[in-house]
Structures are given as structure tokens and as C-alpha cells.
Design an enzyme around this catalytic site. Structure first.
Site, PDB file in Angstrom:
ATOM      1  N   CYS B  95     -25.682   6.414  13.309  1.00  0.00           N
ATOM      2  CA  CYS B  95     -27.128   5.944  13.292  1.00  0.00           C
ATOM      3  C   CYS B  95     -27.876   6.145  12.008  1.00  0.00           C
ATOM      4  O   CYS B  95     -27.610   5.460  11.070  1.00  0.00           O
ATOM      5  CB  CYS B  95     -27.674   6.755  14.755  1.00  0.00           C
ATOM      6  SG  CYS B  95     -28.934   5.658  15.475  1.00  0.00           S
ATOM      7  N   HIS B 196     -23.332   6.109  19.676  1.00  0.00           N
ATOM      8  CA  HIS B 196     -23.041   7.598  20.054  1.00  0.00           C
ATOM      9  C   HIS B 196     -22.549   7.692  21.630  1.00  0.00           C
ATOM     10  O   HIS B 196     -22.223   6.699  21.850  1.00  0.00           O
ATOM     11  CB  HIS B 196     -24.364   8.211  19.844  1.00  0.00           C
ATOM     12  CG  HIS B 196     -25.553   7.686  20.180  1.00  0.00           C
ATOM     13  ND1 HIS B 196     -26.140   7.953  21.533  1.00  0.00           N
ATOM     14  CD2 HIS B 196     -26.442   6.806  19.607  1.00  0.00           C
ATOM     15  CE1 HIS B 196     -27.210   7.043  21.897  1.00  0.00           C
ATOM     16  NE2 HIS B 196     -27.471   6.373  20.509  1.00  0.00           N
TER      17      HIS B 196
END
Lengths: 440, 261
Positions: B95, B196
Site C-alpha cells: 500500500c 492486504h
């Protein structure tokens, strides 16, 4: 005239649903809002509105405040079922108003979802806002926590009503600085006690000063990032405390306010914070102390928030946990219990839970001493199974179940003490299955 | 005894979506095979780490305010990080860290957070604040010729472009940009991704790929990792793959859905 009909129709729906044994929830409010987006203006409210918001403990605090006021003889309207978004609050109004939109009560006490505070109270006169805490919760719905805090901060910039803040949460306490003109700010706090710790190891928010980004220094932690903090650079922290809970004895459910001892059914520090908030409201609205003490002594939610039951002779504790902090608090209770224990962890990923289950990786599973088996269930039982396995708990003692009924049956195969932790949309289902099991 | 040394960057700031679970998954799967795992942490403003002495470096995602702070600090180590990557240290970037290793991140207001410029891609936030790429995601990746599906969750406003070689091909979800065909960035020793969920927890093949790579590089010989009992992982994967791909995958209908989004 249009509004009159909206109220009649939505009232009929509310009553009809009730006849069929259903709680109206958000539906009437949802319809009313669709038909007229300014419907809030239709209501004539004489009483004072008190709102309760924050990540964890809203329902408990809200319902405790409502109970305190009721027991003191006040007429109270409140969304006790936890319908805390705009539509849920509207449904509560519809249910309790006259056909001409009058809401007759001394106090309207409203649990309010964090992201709806600015939306709802732009339209309603707010007398008092209670802010409990900010933790990571359902990030995919709310956006990042910081965005949420900034939204509430913006709302507070021209709010001059009473503002009750948790002094021990740096994410909450900072909101006292949103409007320097507001003289109605009251902090509550809990004194250092046996539960307090010097070190933090759980997932934490707000360990950096919101004003100057320096790492905050903690004299002690109560749980997660809640504790006595101070910024070594800009002196943020150290607010003047209006309501301080002292002489904390969590195990016996006792604490003192101004030297007076209070007794509660709850035995977790986490619940004590909610009681601290509720008693602050009581003090501010001058509810007689004896009455408050009695309410606190009797008050218990019994809806899956730290609920204690005896099922088939097994001591059972059920707790809602929708984020890592809530989970860690539940686990801490279990760690204090030296009996042999079985654990049921229920994980759903419905929209109201947050579709993202990553948060379970922020739970601290390091101490599972005395846990004999872990049963996982809900929509995502395998994610939870992987989580506890990776934390080092033996895989052969983990039992994933796709049905909650099956999970409950498995849970009661032994006589160990049971701890049940479930997230938002799972909790009532689990309670129901446990109670059904008890009956059968 | 074999040993793997992991460096976890900014664990207290880049920790938004349970990303530290990646470290736990690496540790778990390595230790099950009798490999010793050492994890060191680097905190903002701490003593400069020697990136080259590690086998794996992990860095996660953070909130915007924290990311800006981290970016400034990380820039100090640009040359050391670049050197470590060239030497073959494995980098797993999730991310925010994925973005930081590119040229720059441009926020909604047009503010620019400079990246490490180690890779050529760049990221710009989508102008509409309410829009984010959010939801479960499934991609197909190619690990040294072996195709596998990676499952997880994405949640990002940043749109990453100019990616030389993606981590995988999007089967369900968004990817690098809204409705993208591709997700993440990959090199032999780099996985950079928006996924994730936690990434390595439900994708044991990726975890093992990283462990195997690290061991082979360190000890200079071919490694066969012992098989582990992945019953829970397989079930978790099956559940999400069924939920999103099953029949619609065969019919290709999900491509239509992505276009509509």
C-alpha cells in the site's frame, strides 16, 4: 401537510412491524428521509438532546445515561437498540412523536455513529455531546480515522454546547481545541490502578501528538492508547479534570468519585470508562448522587456486551468486539481467569462489520494460557483459524465451523468456562443460538 | 541452523490494515521448517539500519498524515535502499510503501510527496474524495512460471501508473487504478502491492516464494521447502474464490462488472 402524511405512514409501518415482532430499526427513518430530506425540521423538540459518540462503548454509555435519567424521574426518549445512524435516529423520532411532530420528553439521549455526528446535529439543537474514544474500526466504511476526527472537529468549530471528553484518549482530548470560545468543555479520566501498565504492545492509534507530531510520552496506559499522556514538545495533555474515577478495584466492580464509593456489575476497566462518561453527564445535569449510585449498581445491558450467563452449568461470558481494541479487552478478561477455558470467536464480514477482515491481525493473541480449544465461526471462520494458528496456538485444537449452531454445540462439549467473542452482525445470532442450546 | 533476518520499517506508523500480520506469517512458516527468524524494527528517527545485511525488508501502509512523515525520513536512506535492492535483498511493500518507492505521490490538493524514485511508477490520488478502490480482490500471479491466485483486500485512493511489470493480473477487484487489468509491481526480489487482508496470511505460496528466495540467495543453493498443513488456508481461499469467481469466472461476466464500476 406532506410531512404530516410522512409521519402517519411511517408510524403505521413502525406499528405494523412491531405487531409482527420486528424492531423497526432504520426502515421508517429511511423512507421518511427519502420522501423529504428536510424532515428533521418538522419535529418540535422541547427537551434537551444529549448525544453519545465514539468507536467503542456507545450503546453501553448511552443506555446507562438514559437509565440514570429515567431512574431520577425524567422523561427520556432514546435509541436504546443502537440504531445510531441518521435513519435510525429518525426512526426513534417517528416512533415517539405526536402526529404533529411534537417530541415530548425532558431528555432525548441519542447514541450517534461517529460519521453521522456532523450530519445529524447540523439539523438538530444539540445540548451536550459526549465523545468516548477513537479506535480503528471499519476503516473501509469510515475512511481513515483521522478523516473522521477532522470531520467532527470541523463540526465542533462553531458548536458552543456542552462537550464531554475522555481526557485519557489523545484522539478525543484534542477536540477541546476545536473551538476556543466554547467554555462548556468537561473532561473525565480514570486514575492509575492495578490494571495500568507502563508499556504498550497492542495496536495503537494516536501515539503521536496531533499538534506537533512529536511522540507522546505516557505516564501509564490503561488499555490500547488510552492513558495518562503528555506531549514533551508542546505540552498537549494534562487537562483540568472535571470527573475523576479513583480507588479503582476492577475485580470487585468498585470505584470512587469524590470520595463516594460506587458499585457496578461490570468488572472491566473498559466498562469503567463508559461509566465515567455516563456519571459525568449525570453530574453536569445535576442528577442526585444517590440516585446515580443506585442506577450504576443495577445497570447491566445484557445484550452481548460483557454479558455473563450460566449455560448447562458452564460459566459463559459473551462480548461484542468489532475492532482490535475491543478484542484485546475481551482477551484480557480471559487471561485473568485462571480456570480452563474454551473460546468461541465469531467473525462476519457483512457491510456493517466492515468487509475487510485484516483487523484481526492487529489483535494481540500472545497469551492464550489455559485455553483448551478455540472454535471459530461466522462467515469467515477460516480467516480467524489462520490468525490464531499463526499466533502459535496449536492447529489441532482449532475447530472452524461454518454454522453457528454447530459451533455452539461443539463449544459446550466440555465443562470448561466459555468465552465468546463475536463481531457486530454476529453477536445477536450467537446469543440466540446459545440460548436455544440452553433450552434444548 | 538456517536463519532469515527481517527488517520491519516503521511498524508503529505504517500499520494501517493489519499489515504486521505479514511478518507473523513469514515467521510462522519459516519457523515451522526449523529456520530461525530474527526480526528487527526501524522506527522514525532511529539509528540508521544497514539494509544490506537483511534478507527481507517489509514496509506497510499508513494514514496520510503518517505517510508524509515517513516519506521524509525514508528519503534519507534512498541510496542504501537502492543498493540493497540491487544486491538482491527481498522487499515486500504494501500500500503506502508501494507508492513511496515510486516517483511521487500526488494528493487530492495537488500536494506532492516525493518518492524514493527507485521504480518508475507514480501515484496520483483520485480527485473525488469519496471514491476509493475498496473491496476484496483476486489476482493471478506468475511465480517463476507457476501460476497462482492471490486473494486479499484493497483500500486505496491512489492510482498507480507506469508500472513496468505488475505483480498480477486482476480477476476480481480494481488493482492499480479503477478497473485496471493489473495489480502491483514485481521483480524477482520485489513485491509491491495494494493487497492486504493480510496478504501473506492467505497466500502461503507467496510467503513460501519469499522464504525460498531468501534462503537460496543467502546459502547459494537450491532449496525445497517442506510442505506444511495448509488446511485452513486452503479453505479460506476456496471460500473467497467461490464467492467471487465460481461460475461468473468461467463465463467471463466479472469483466463486465469491472467495466461498469
Amino acid at each position: 401537510m406532506k410531512n404530516f402524511f410522512i409521519i402517519i405512514i411511517t408510524k403505521i409501518i413502525t406499528i405494523t412491524l412491531k405487531i409482527f415482532g420486528k424492531n423497526a430499526g432504520n426502515l421508517p427513518g429511511n423512507l421518511a428521509l427519502k420522501w423529504d430530506k428536510d424532515i428533521f425540521k418538522y419535529f418540535k423538540i422541547n427537551g434537551k438532546i444529549i448525544a453519545v459518540t465514539g468507536t467503542n462503548g456507545k450503546t453501553m454509555t448511552n443506555n446507562c445515561i438514559a437509565q440514570i435519567f429515567k431512574d431520577a424521574g425524567k422523561k427520556v426518549i432514546s435509541n436504546l437498540q443502537g440504531n445510531n445512524m441518521e435513519t435510525g435516529i429518525l426512526s426513534t423520532f417517528i416512533k415517539n412523536c405526536t402526529l404533529t411532530g411534537k417530541i415530548k420528553a425532558d431528555y432525548i439521549i441519542l447514541e450517534t455513529d461517529e460519521s453521522y455526528v456532523p450530519v445529524v446535529y447540523k439539523k438538530l439543537p444539540l445540548d451536550c455531546l459526549v465523545i468516548l474514544n477513537f479506535f480503528r474500526d471499519q476503516l473501509d466504511r469510515n475512511g481513515e480515522m483521522e478523516t473522521l476526527i477532522l470531520k467532527i472537529q470541523k463540526f465542533l468549530e462553531d458548536y458552543n454546547g456542552k462537550l464531554i471528553l475522555n481526557a485519557d484518549d489523545p484522539n478525543v482530548s484534542r477536540l477541546s481545541k476545536a473551538n476556543h470560545e466554547n467554555k462548556n468543555i468537561f473532561f473525565y479520566s480514570i486514575d492509575k490502578c492495578k490494571e495500568s501498565a507502563d508499556e504498550l504492545y497492542e495496536a495503537a492509534e494516536g501515539t503521536y501528538c496531533p499538534f506537533c507530531k512529536t511522540k507522546l510520552q505516557y505516564e501509564y496506559y490503561q488499555y490500547a492508547h488510552i492513558g495518562k499522556f503528555k506531549c514533551p514538545n508542546c505540552d498537549y495533555g494534562e487537562e483540568e479534570i472535571y470527573q475523576l474515577l479513583t480507588d479503582i478495584n476492577v475485580d470487585e466492580g468498585k470505584f470512587c468519585i469524590g470520595g463516594e464509593q460506587y458499585k457496578t456489575q461490570y468488572d472491566s476497566l473498559y466498562a469503567f470508562y463508559d461509566l465515567a462518561a455516563a456519571t459525568t453527564v449525570a453530574k453536569l445535569y445535576e442528577i442526585p448522587e444517590d440516585s446515580v449510585k443506585n442506577t450504576i449498581k443495577e445497570f447491566a445491558l445484557n445484550n452481548g456486551r460483557l454479558e455473563k450467563l450460566l449455560i448447562n452449568n458452564c460459566k459463559t461470558v459473551i462480548n461484542l468486539a468489532k475492532n482490535p481494541t475491543g478484542f484485546n479487552v475481551s482477551l484480557r478478561m480471559l487471561q485473568k481467569d485462571e480456570n480452563k477455558k474454551d473460546l468461541l470467536l465469531v467473525l462476519n464480514d457483512n457491510v456493517a462489520d466492515g468487509r475487510d477482515v485484516s483487523w484481526i491481525w492487529d489483535i494481540d493473541f500472545n497469551n492464550l494460557d489455559g485455553v483448551q480449544r478455540i472454535i471459530t465461526a461466522g462467515i469467515r471462520p477460516y480467516d480467524m483459524a489462520i490468525r490464531v494458528k499463526t499466533a502459535g496456538y496449536p492447529a489441532e485444537k482449532i475447530i472452524p465451523c461454518t454454522s453457528i449452531k454447530e459451533a455452539v454445540e461443539k463449544l459446550y462439549e466440555t465443562e470448561n468456562t466459555k468465552y465468546v467473542i463475536a463481531n457486530y452482525t454476529a453477536i445477536q445470532n450467537v446469543r440466540k443460538e446459545i440460548k436455544n442450546f440452553h433450552k434444548s | 541452523m538456517e536463519e532469515i533476518k527481517i527488517l520491519h520499517l516503521y511498524p508503529d506508523m505504517l500499520n494501517l490494515y493489519g499489515d504486521r500480520g505479514n511478518i507473523q506469517a513469514l515467521k510462522y512458516r519459516a519457523e515451522k521448517r526449523g529456520i530461525n527468524v530474527i526480526v528487527d524494527y526501524y522506527y522514525l528517527g532511529g539509528e540508521a539500519p544497514d539494509f544490506s545485511k537483511y534478507d527481507i525488508v517489509f514496509s506497510g501502509g499508513g494514514a496520510d498524515s503518517e505517510q508524509a512523515l515517513v516519506a521524509n525520513d525514508m528519503l534519507k536512506y534512498k541510496e542504501q535502499i537502492k543498493k540493497a535492492i540491487d544486491e538482491g535483498v527481498f522487499f515486500l511493500l504494501v500500500c503506502g510503501s508501494y507508492q513511496l518507492f515510486g516517483k511521487y505521490y500526488k494528493g487530492v490538493e495537488g500536494d506532492i510527496i516525493p518518492g524514493l524514485e527507485i521504480f518508475d511508477y507514480y501515484t496520483e490520488a483520485i480527485p473525488d474524495r469519496k471514491k476509493r478502490c475498496i473491496g476484496d480482490i483476486i489476482i493471478e500471479v506468475n511465480l517463476d512460471g507457476i501460476k497462482t491466485k492471490v486473494i486479499g483486500y484493497e483500500n486505496h485512493a491512489g492510482q498507480t501508473q507506469n508500472v513496468e511489470k505488475p505483480f498480477g493480473h486482476v480477476l476480481y477487484g480494481q488493482g492499480n487504478t479503477f478497473g485496471a487489468q493489473e495489480e502491483g509491481f514485481m521483480r524477482k526480489n520485489v513485491i509491491a502491492t495494494y493487497i492486504h487482508g493480510t496478504l501473506l496470511s492467505k497466500n502461503p505460496e507467496i510467503t513460501d516464494y519469499i522464504i525460498q528466495y531468501a534462503l537460496e540467495r543467502k546459502y547459494g543453493e537450491k532449496v525445497e521447502l517442506e510442505k506444511l498443513d495448509d488446511a485452513f488456508e486452503e479453505k479460506a481461499r476456496e471460500q473467497l474464490l467461490n464467492r467471487y469467481l465460481s461460475k461468473r469466472y468461467e463465463k467471463g461476466e466479472f469483466y463486465e462488472e469491472i467495466k461498469k464500476k
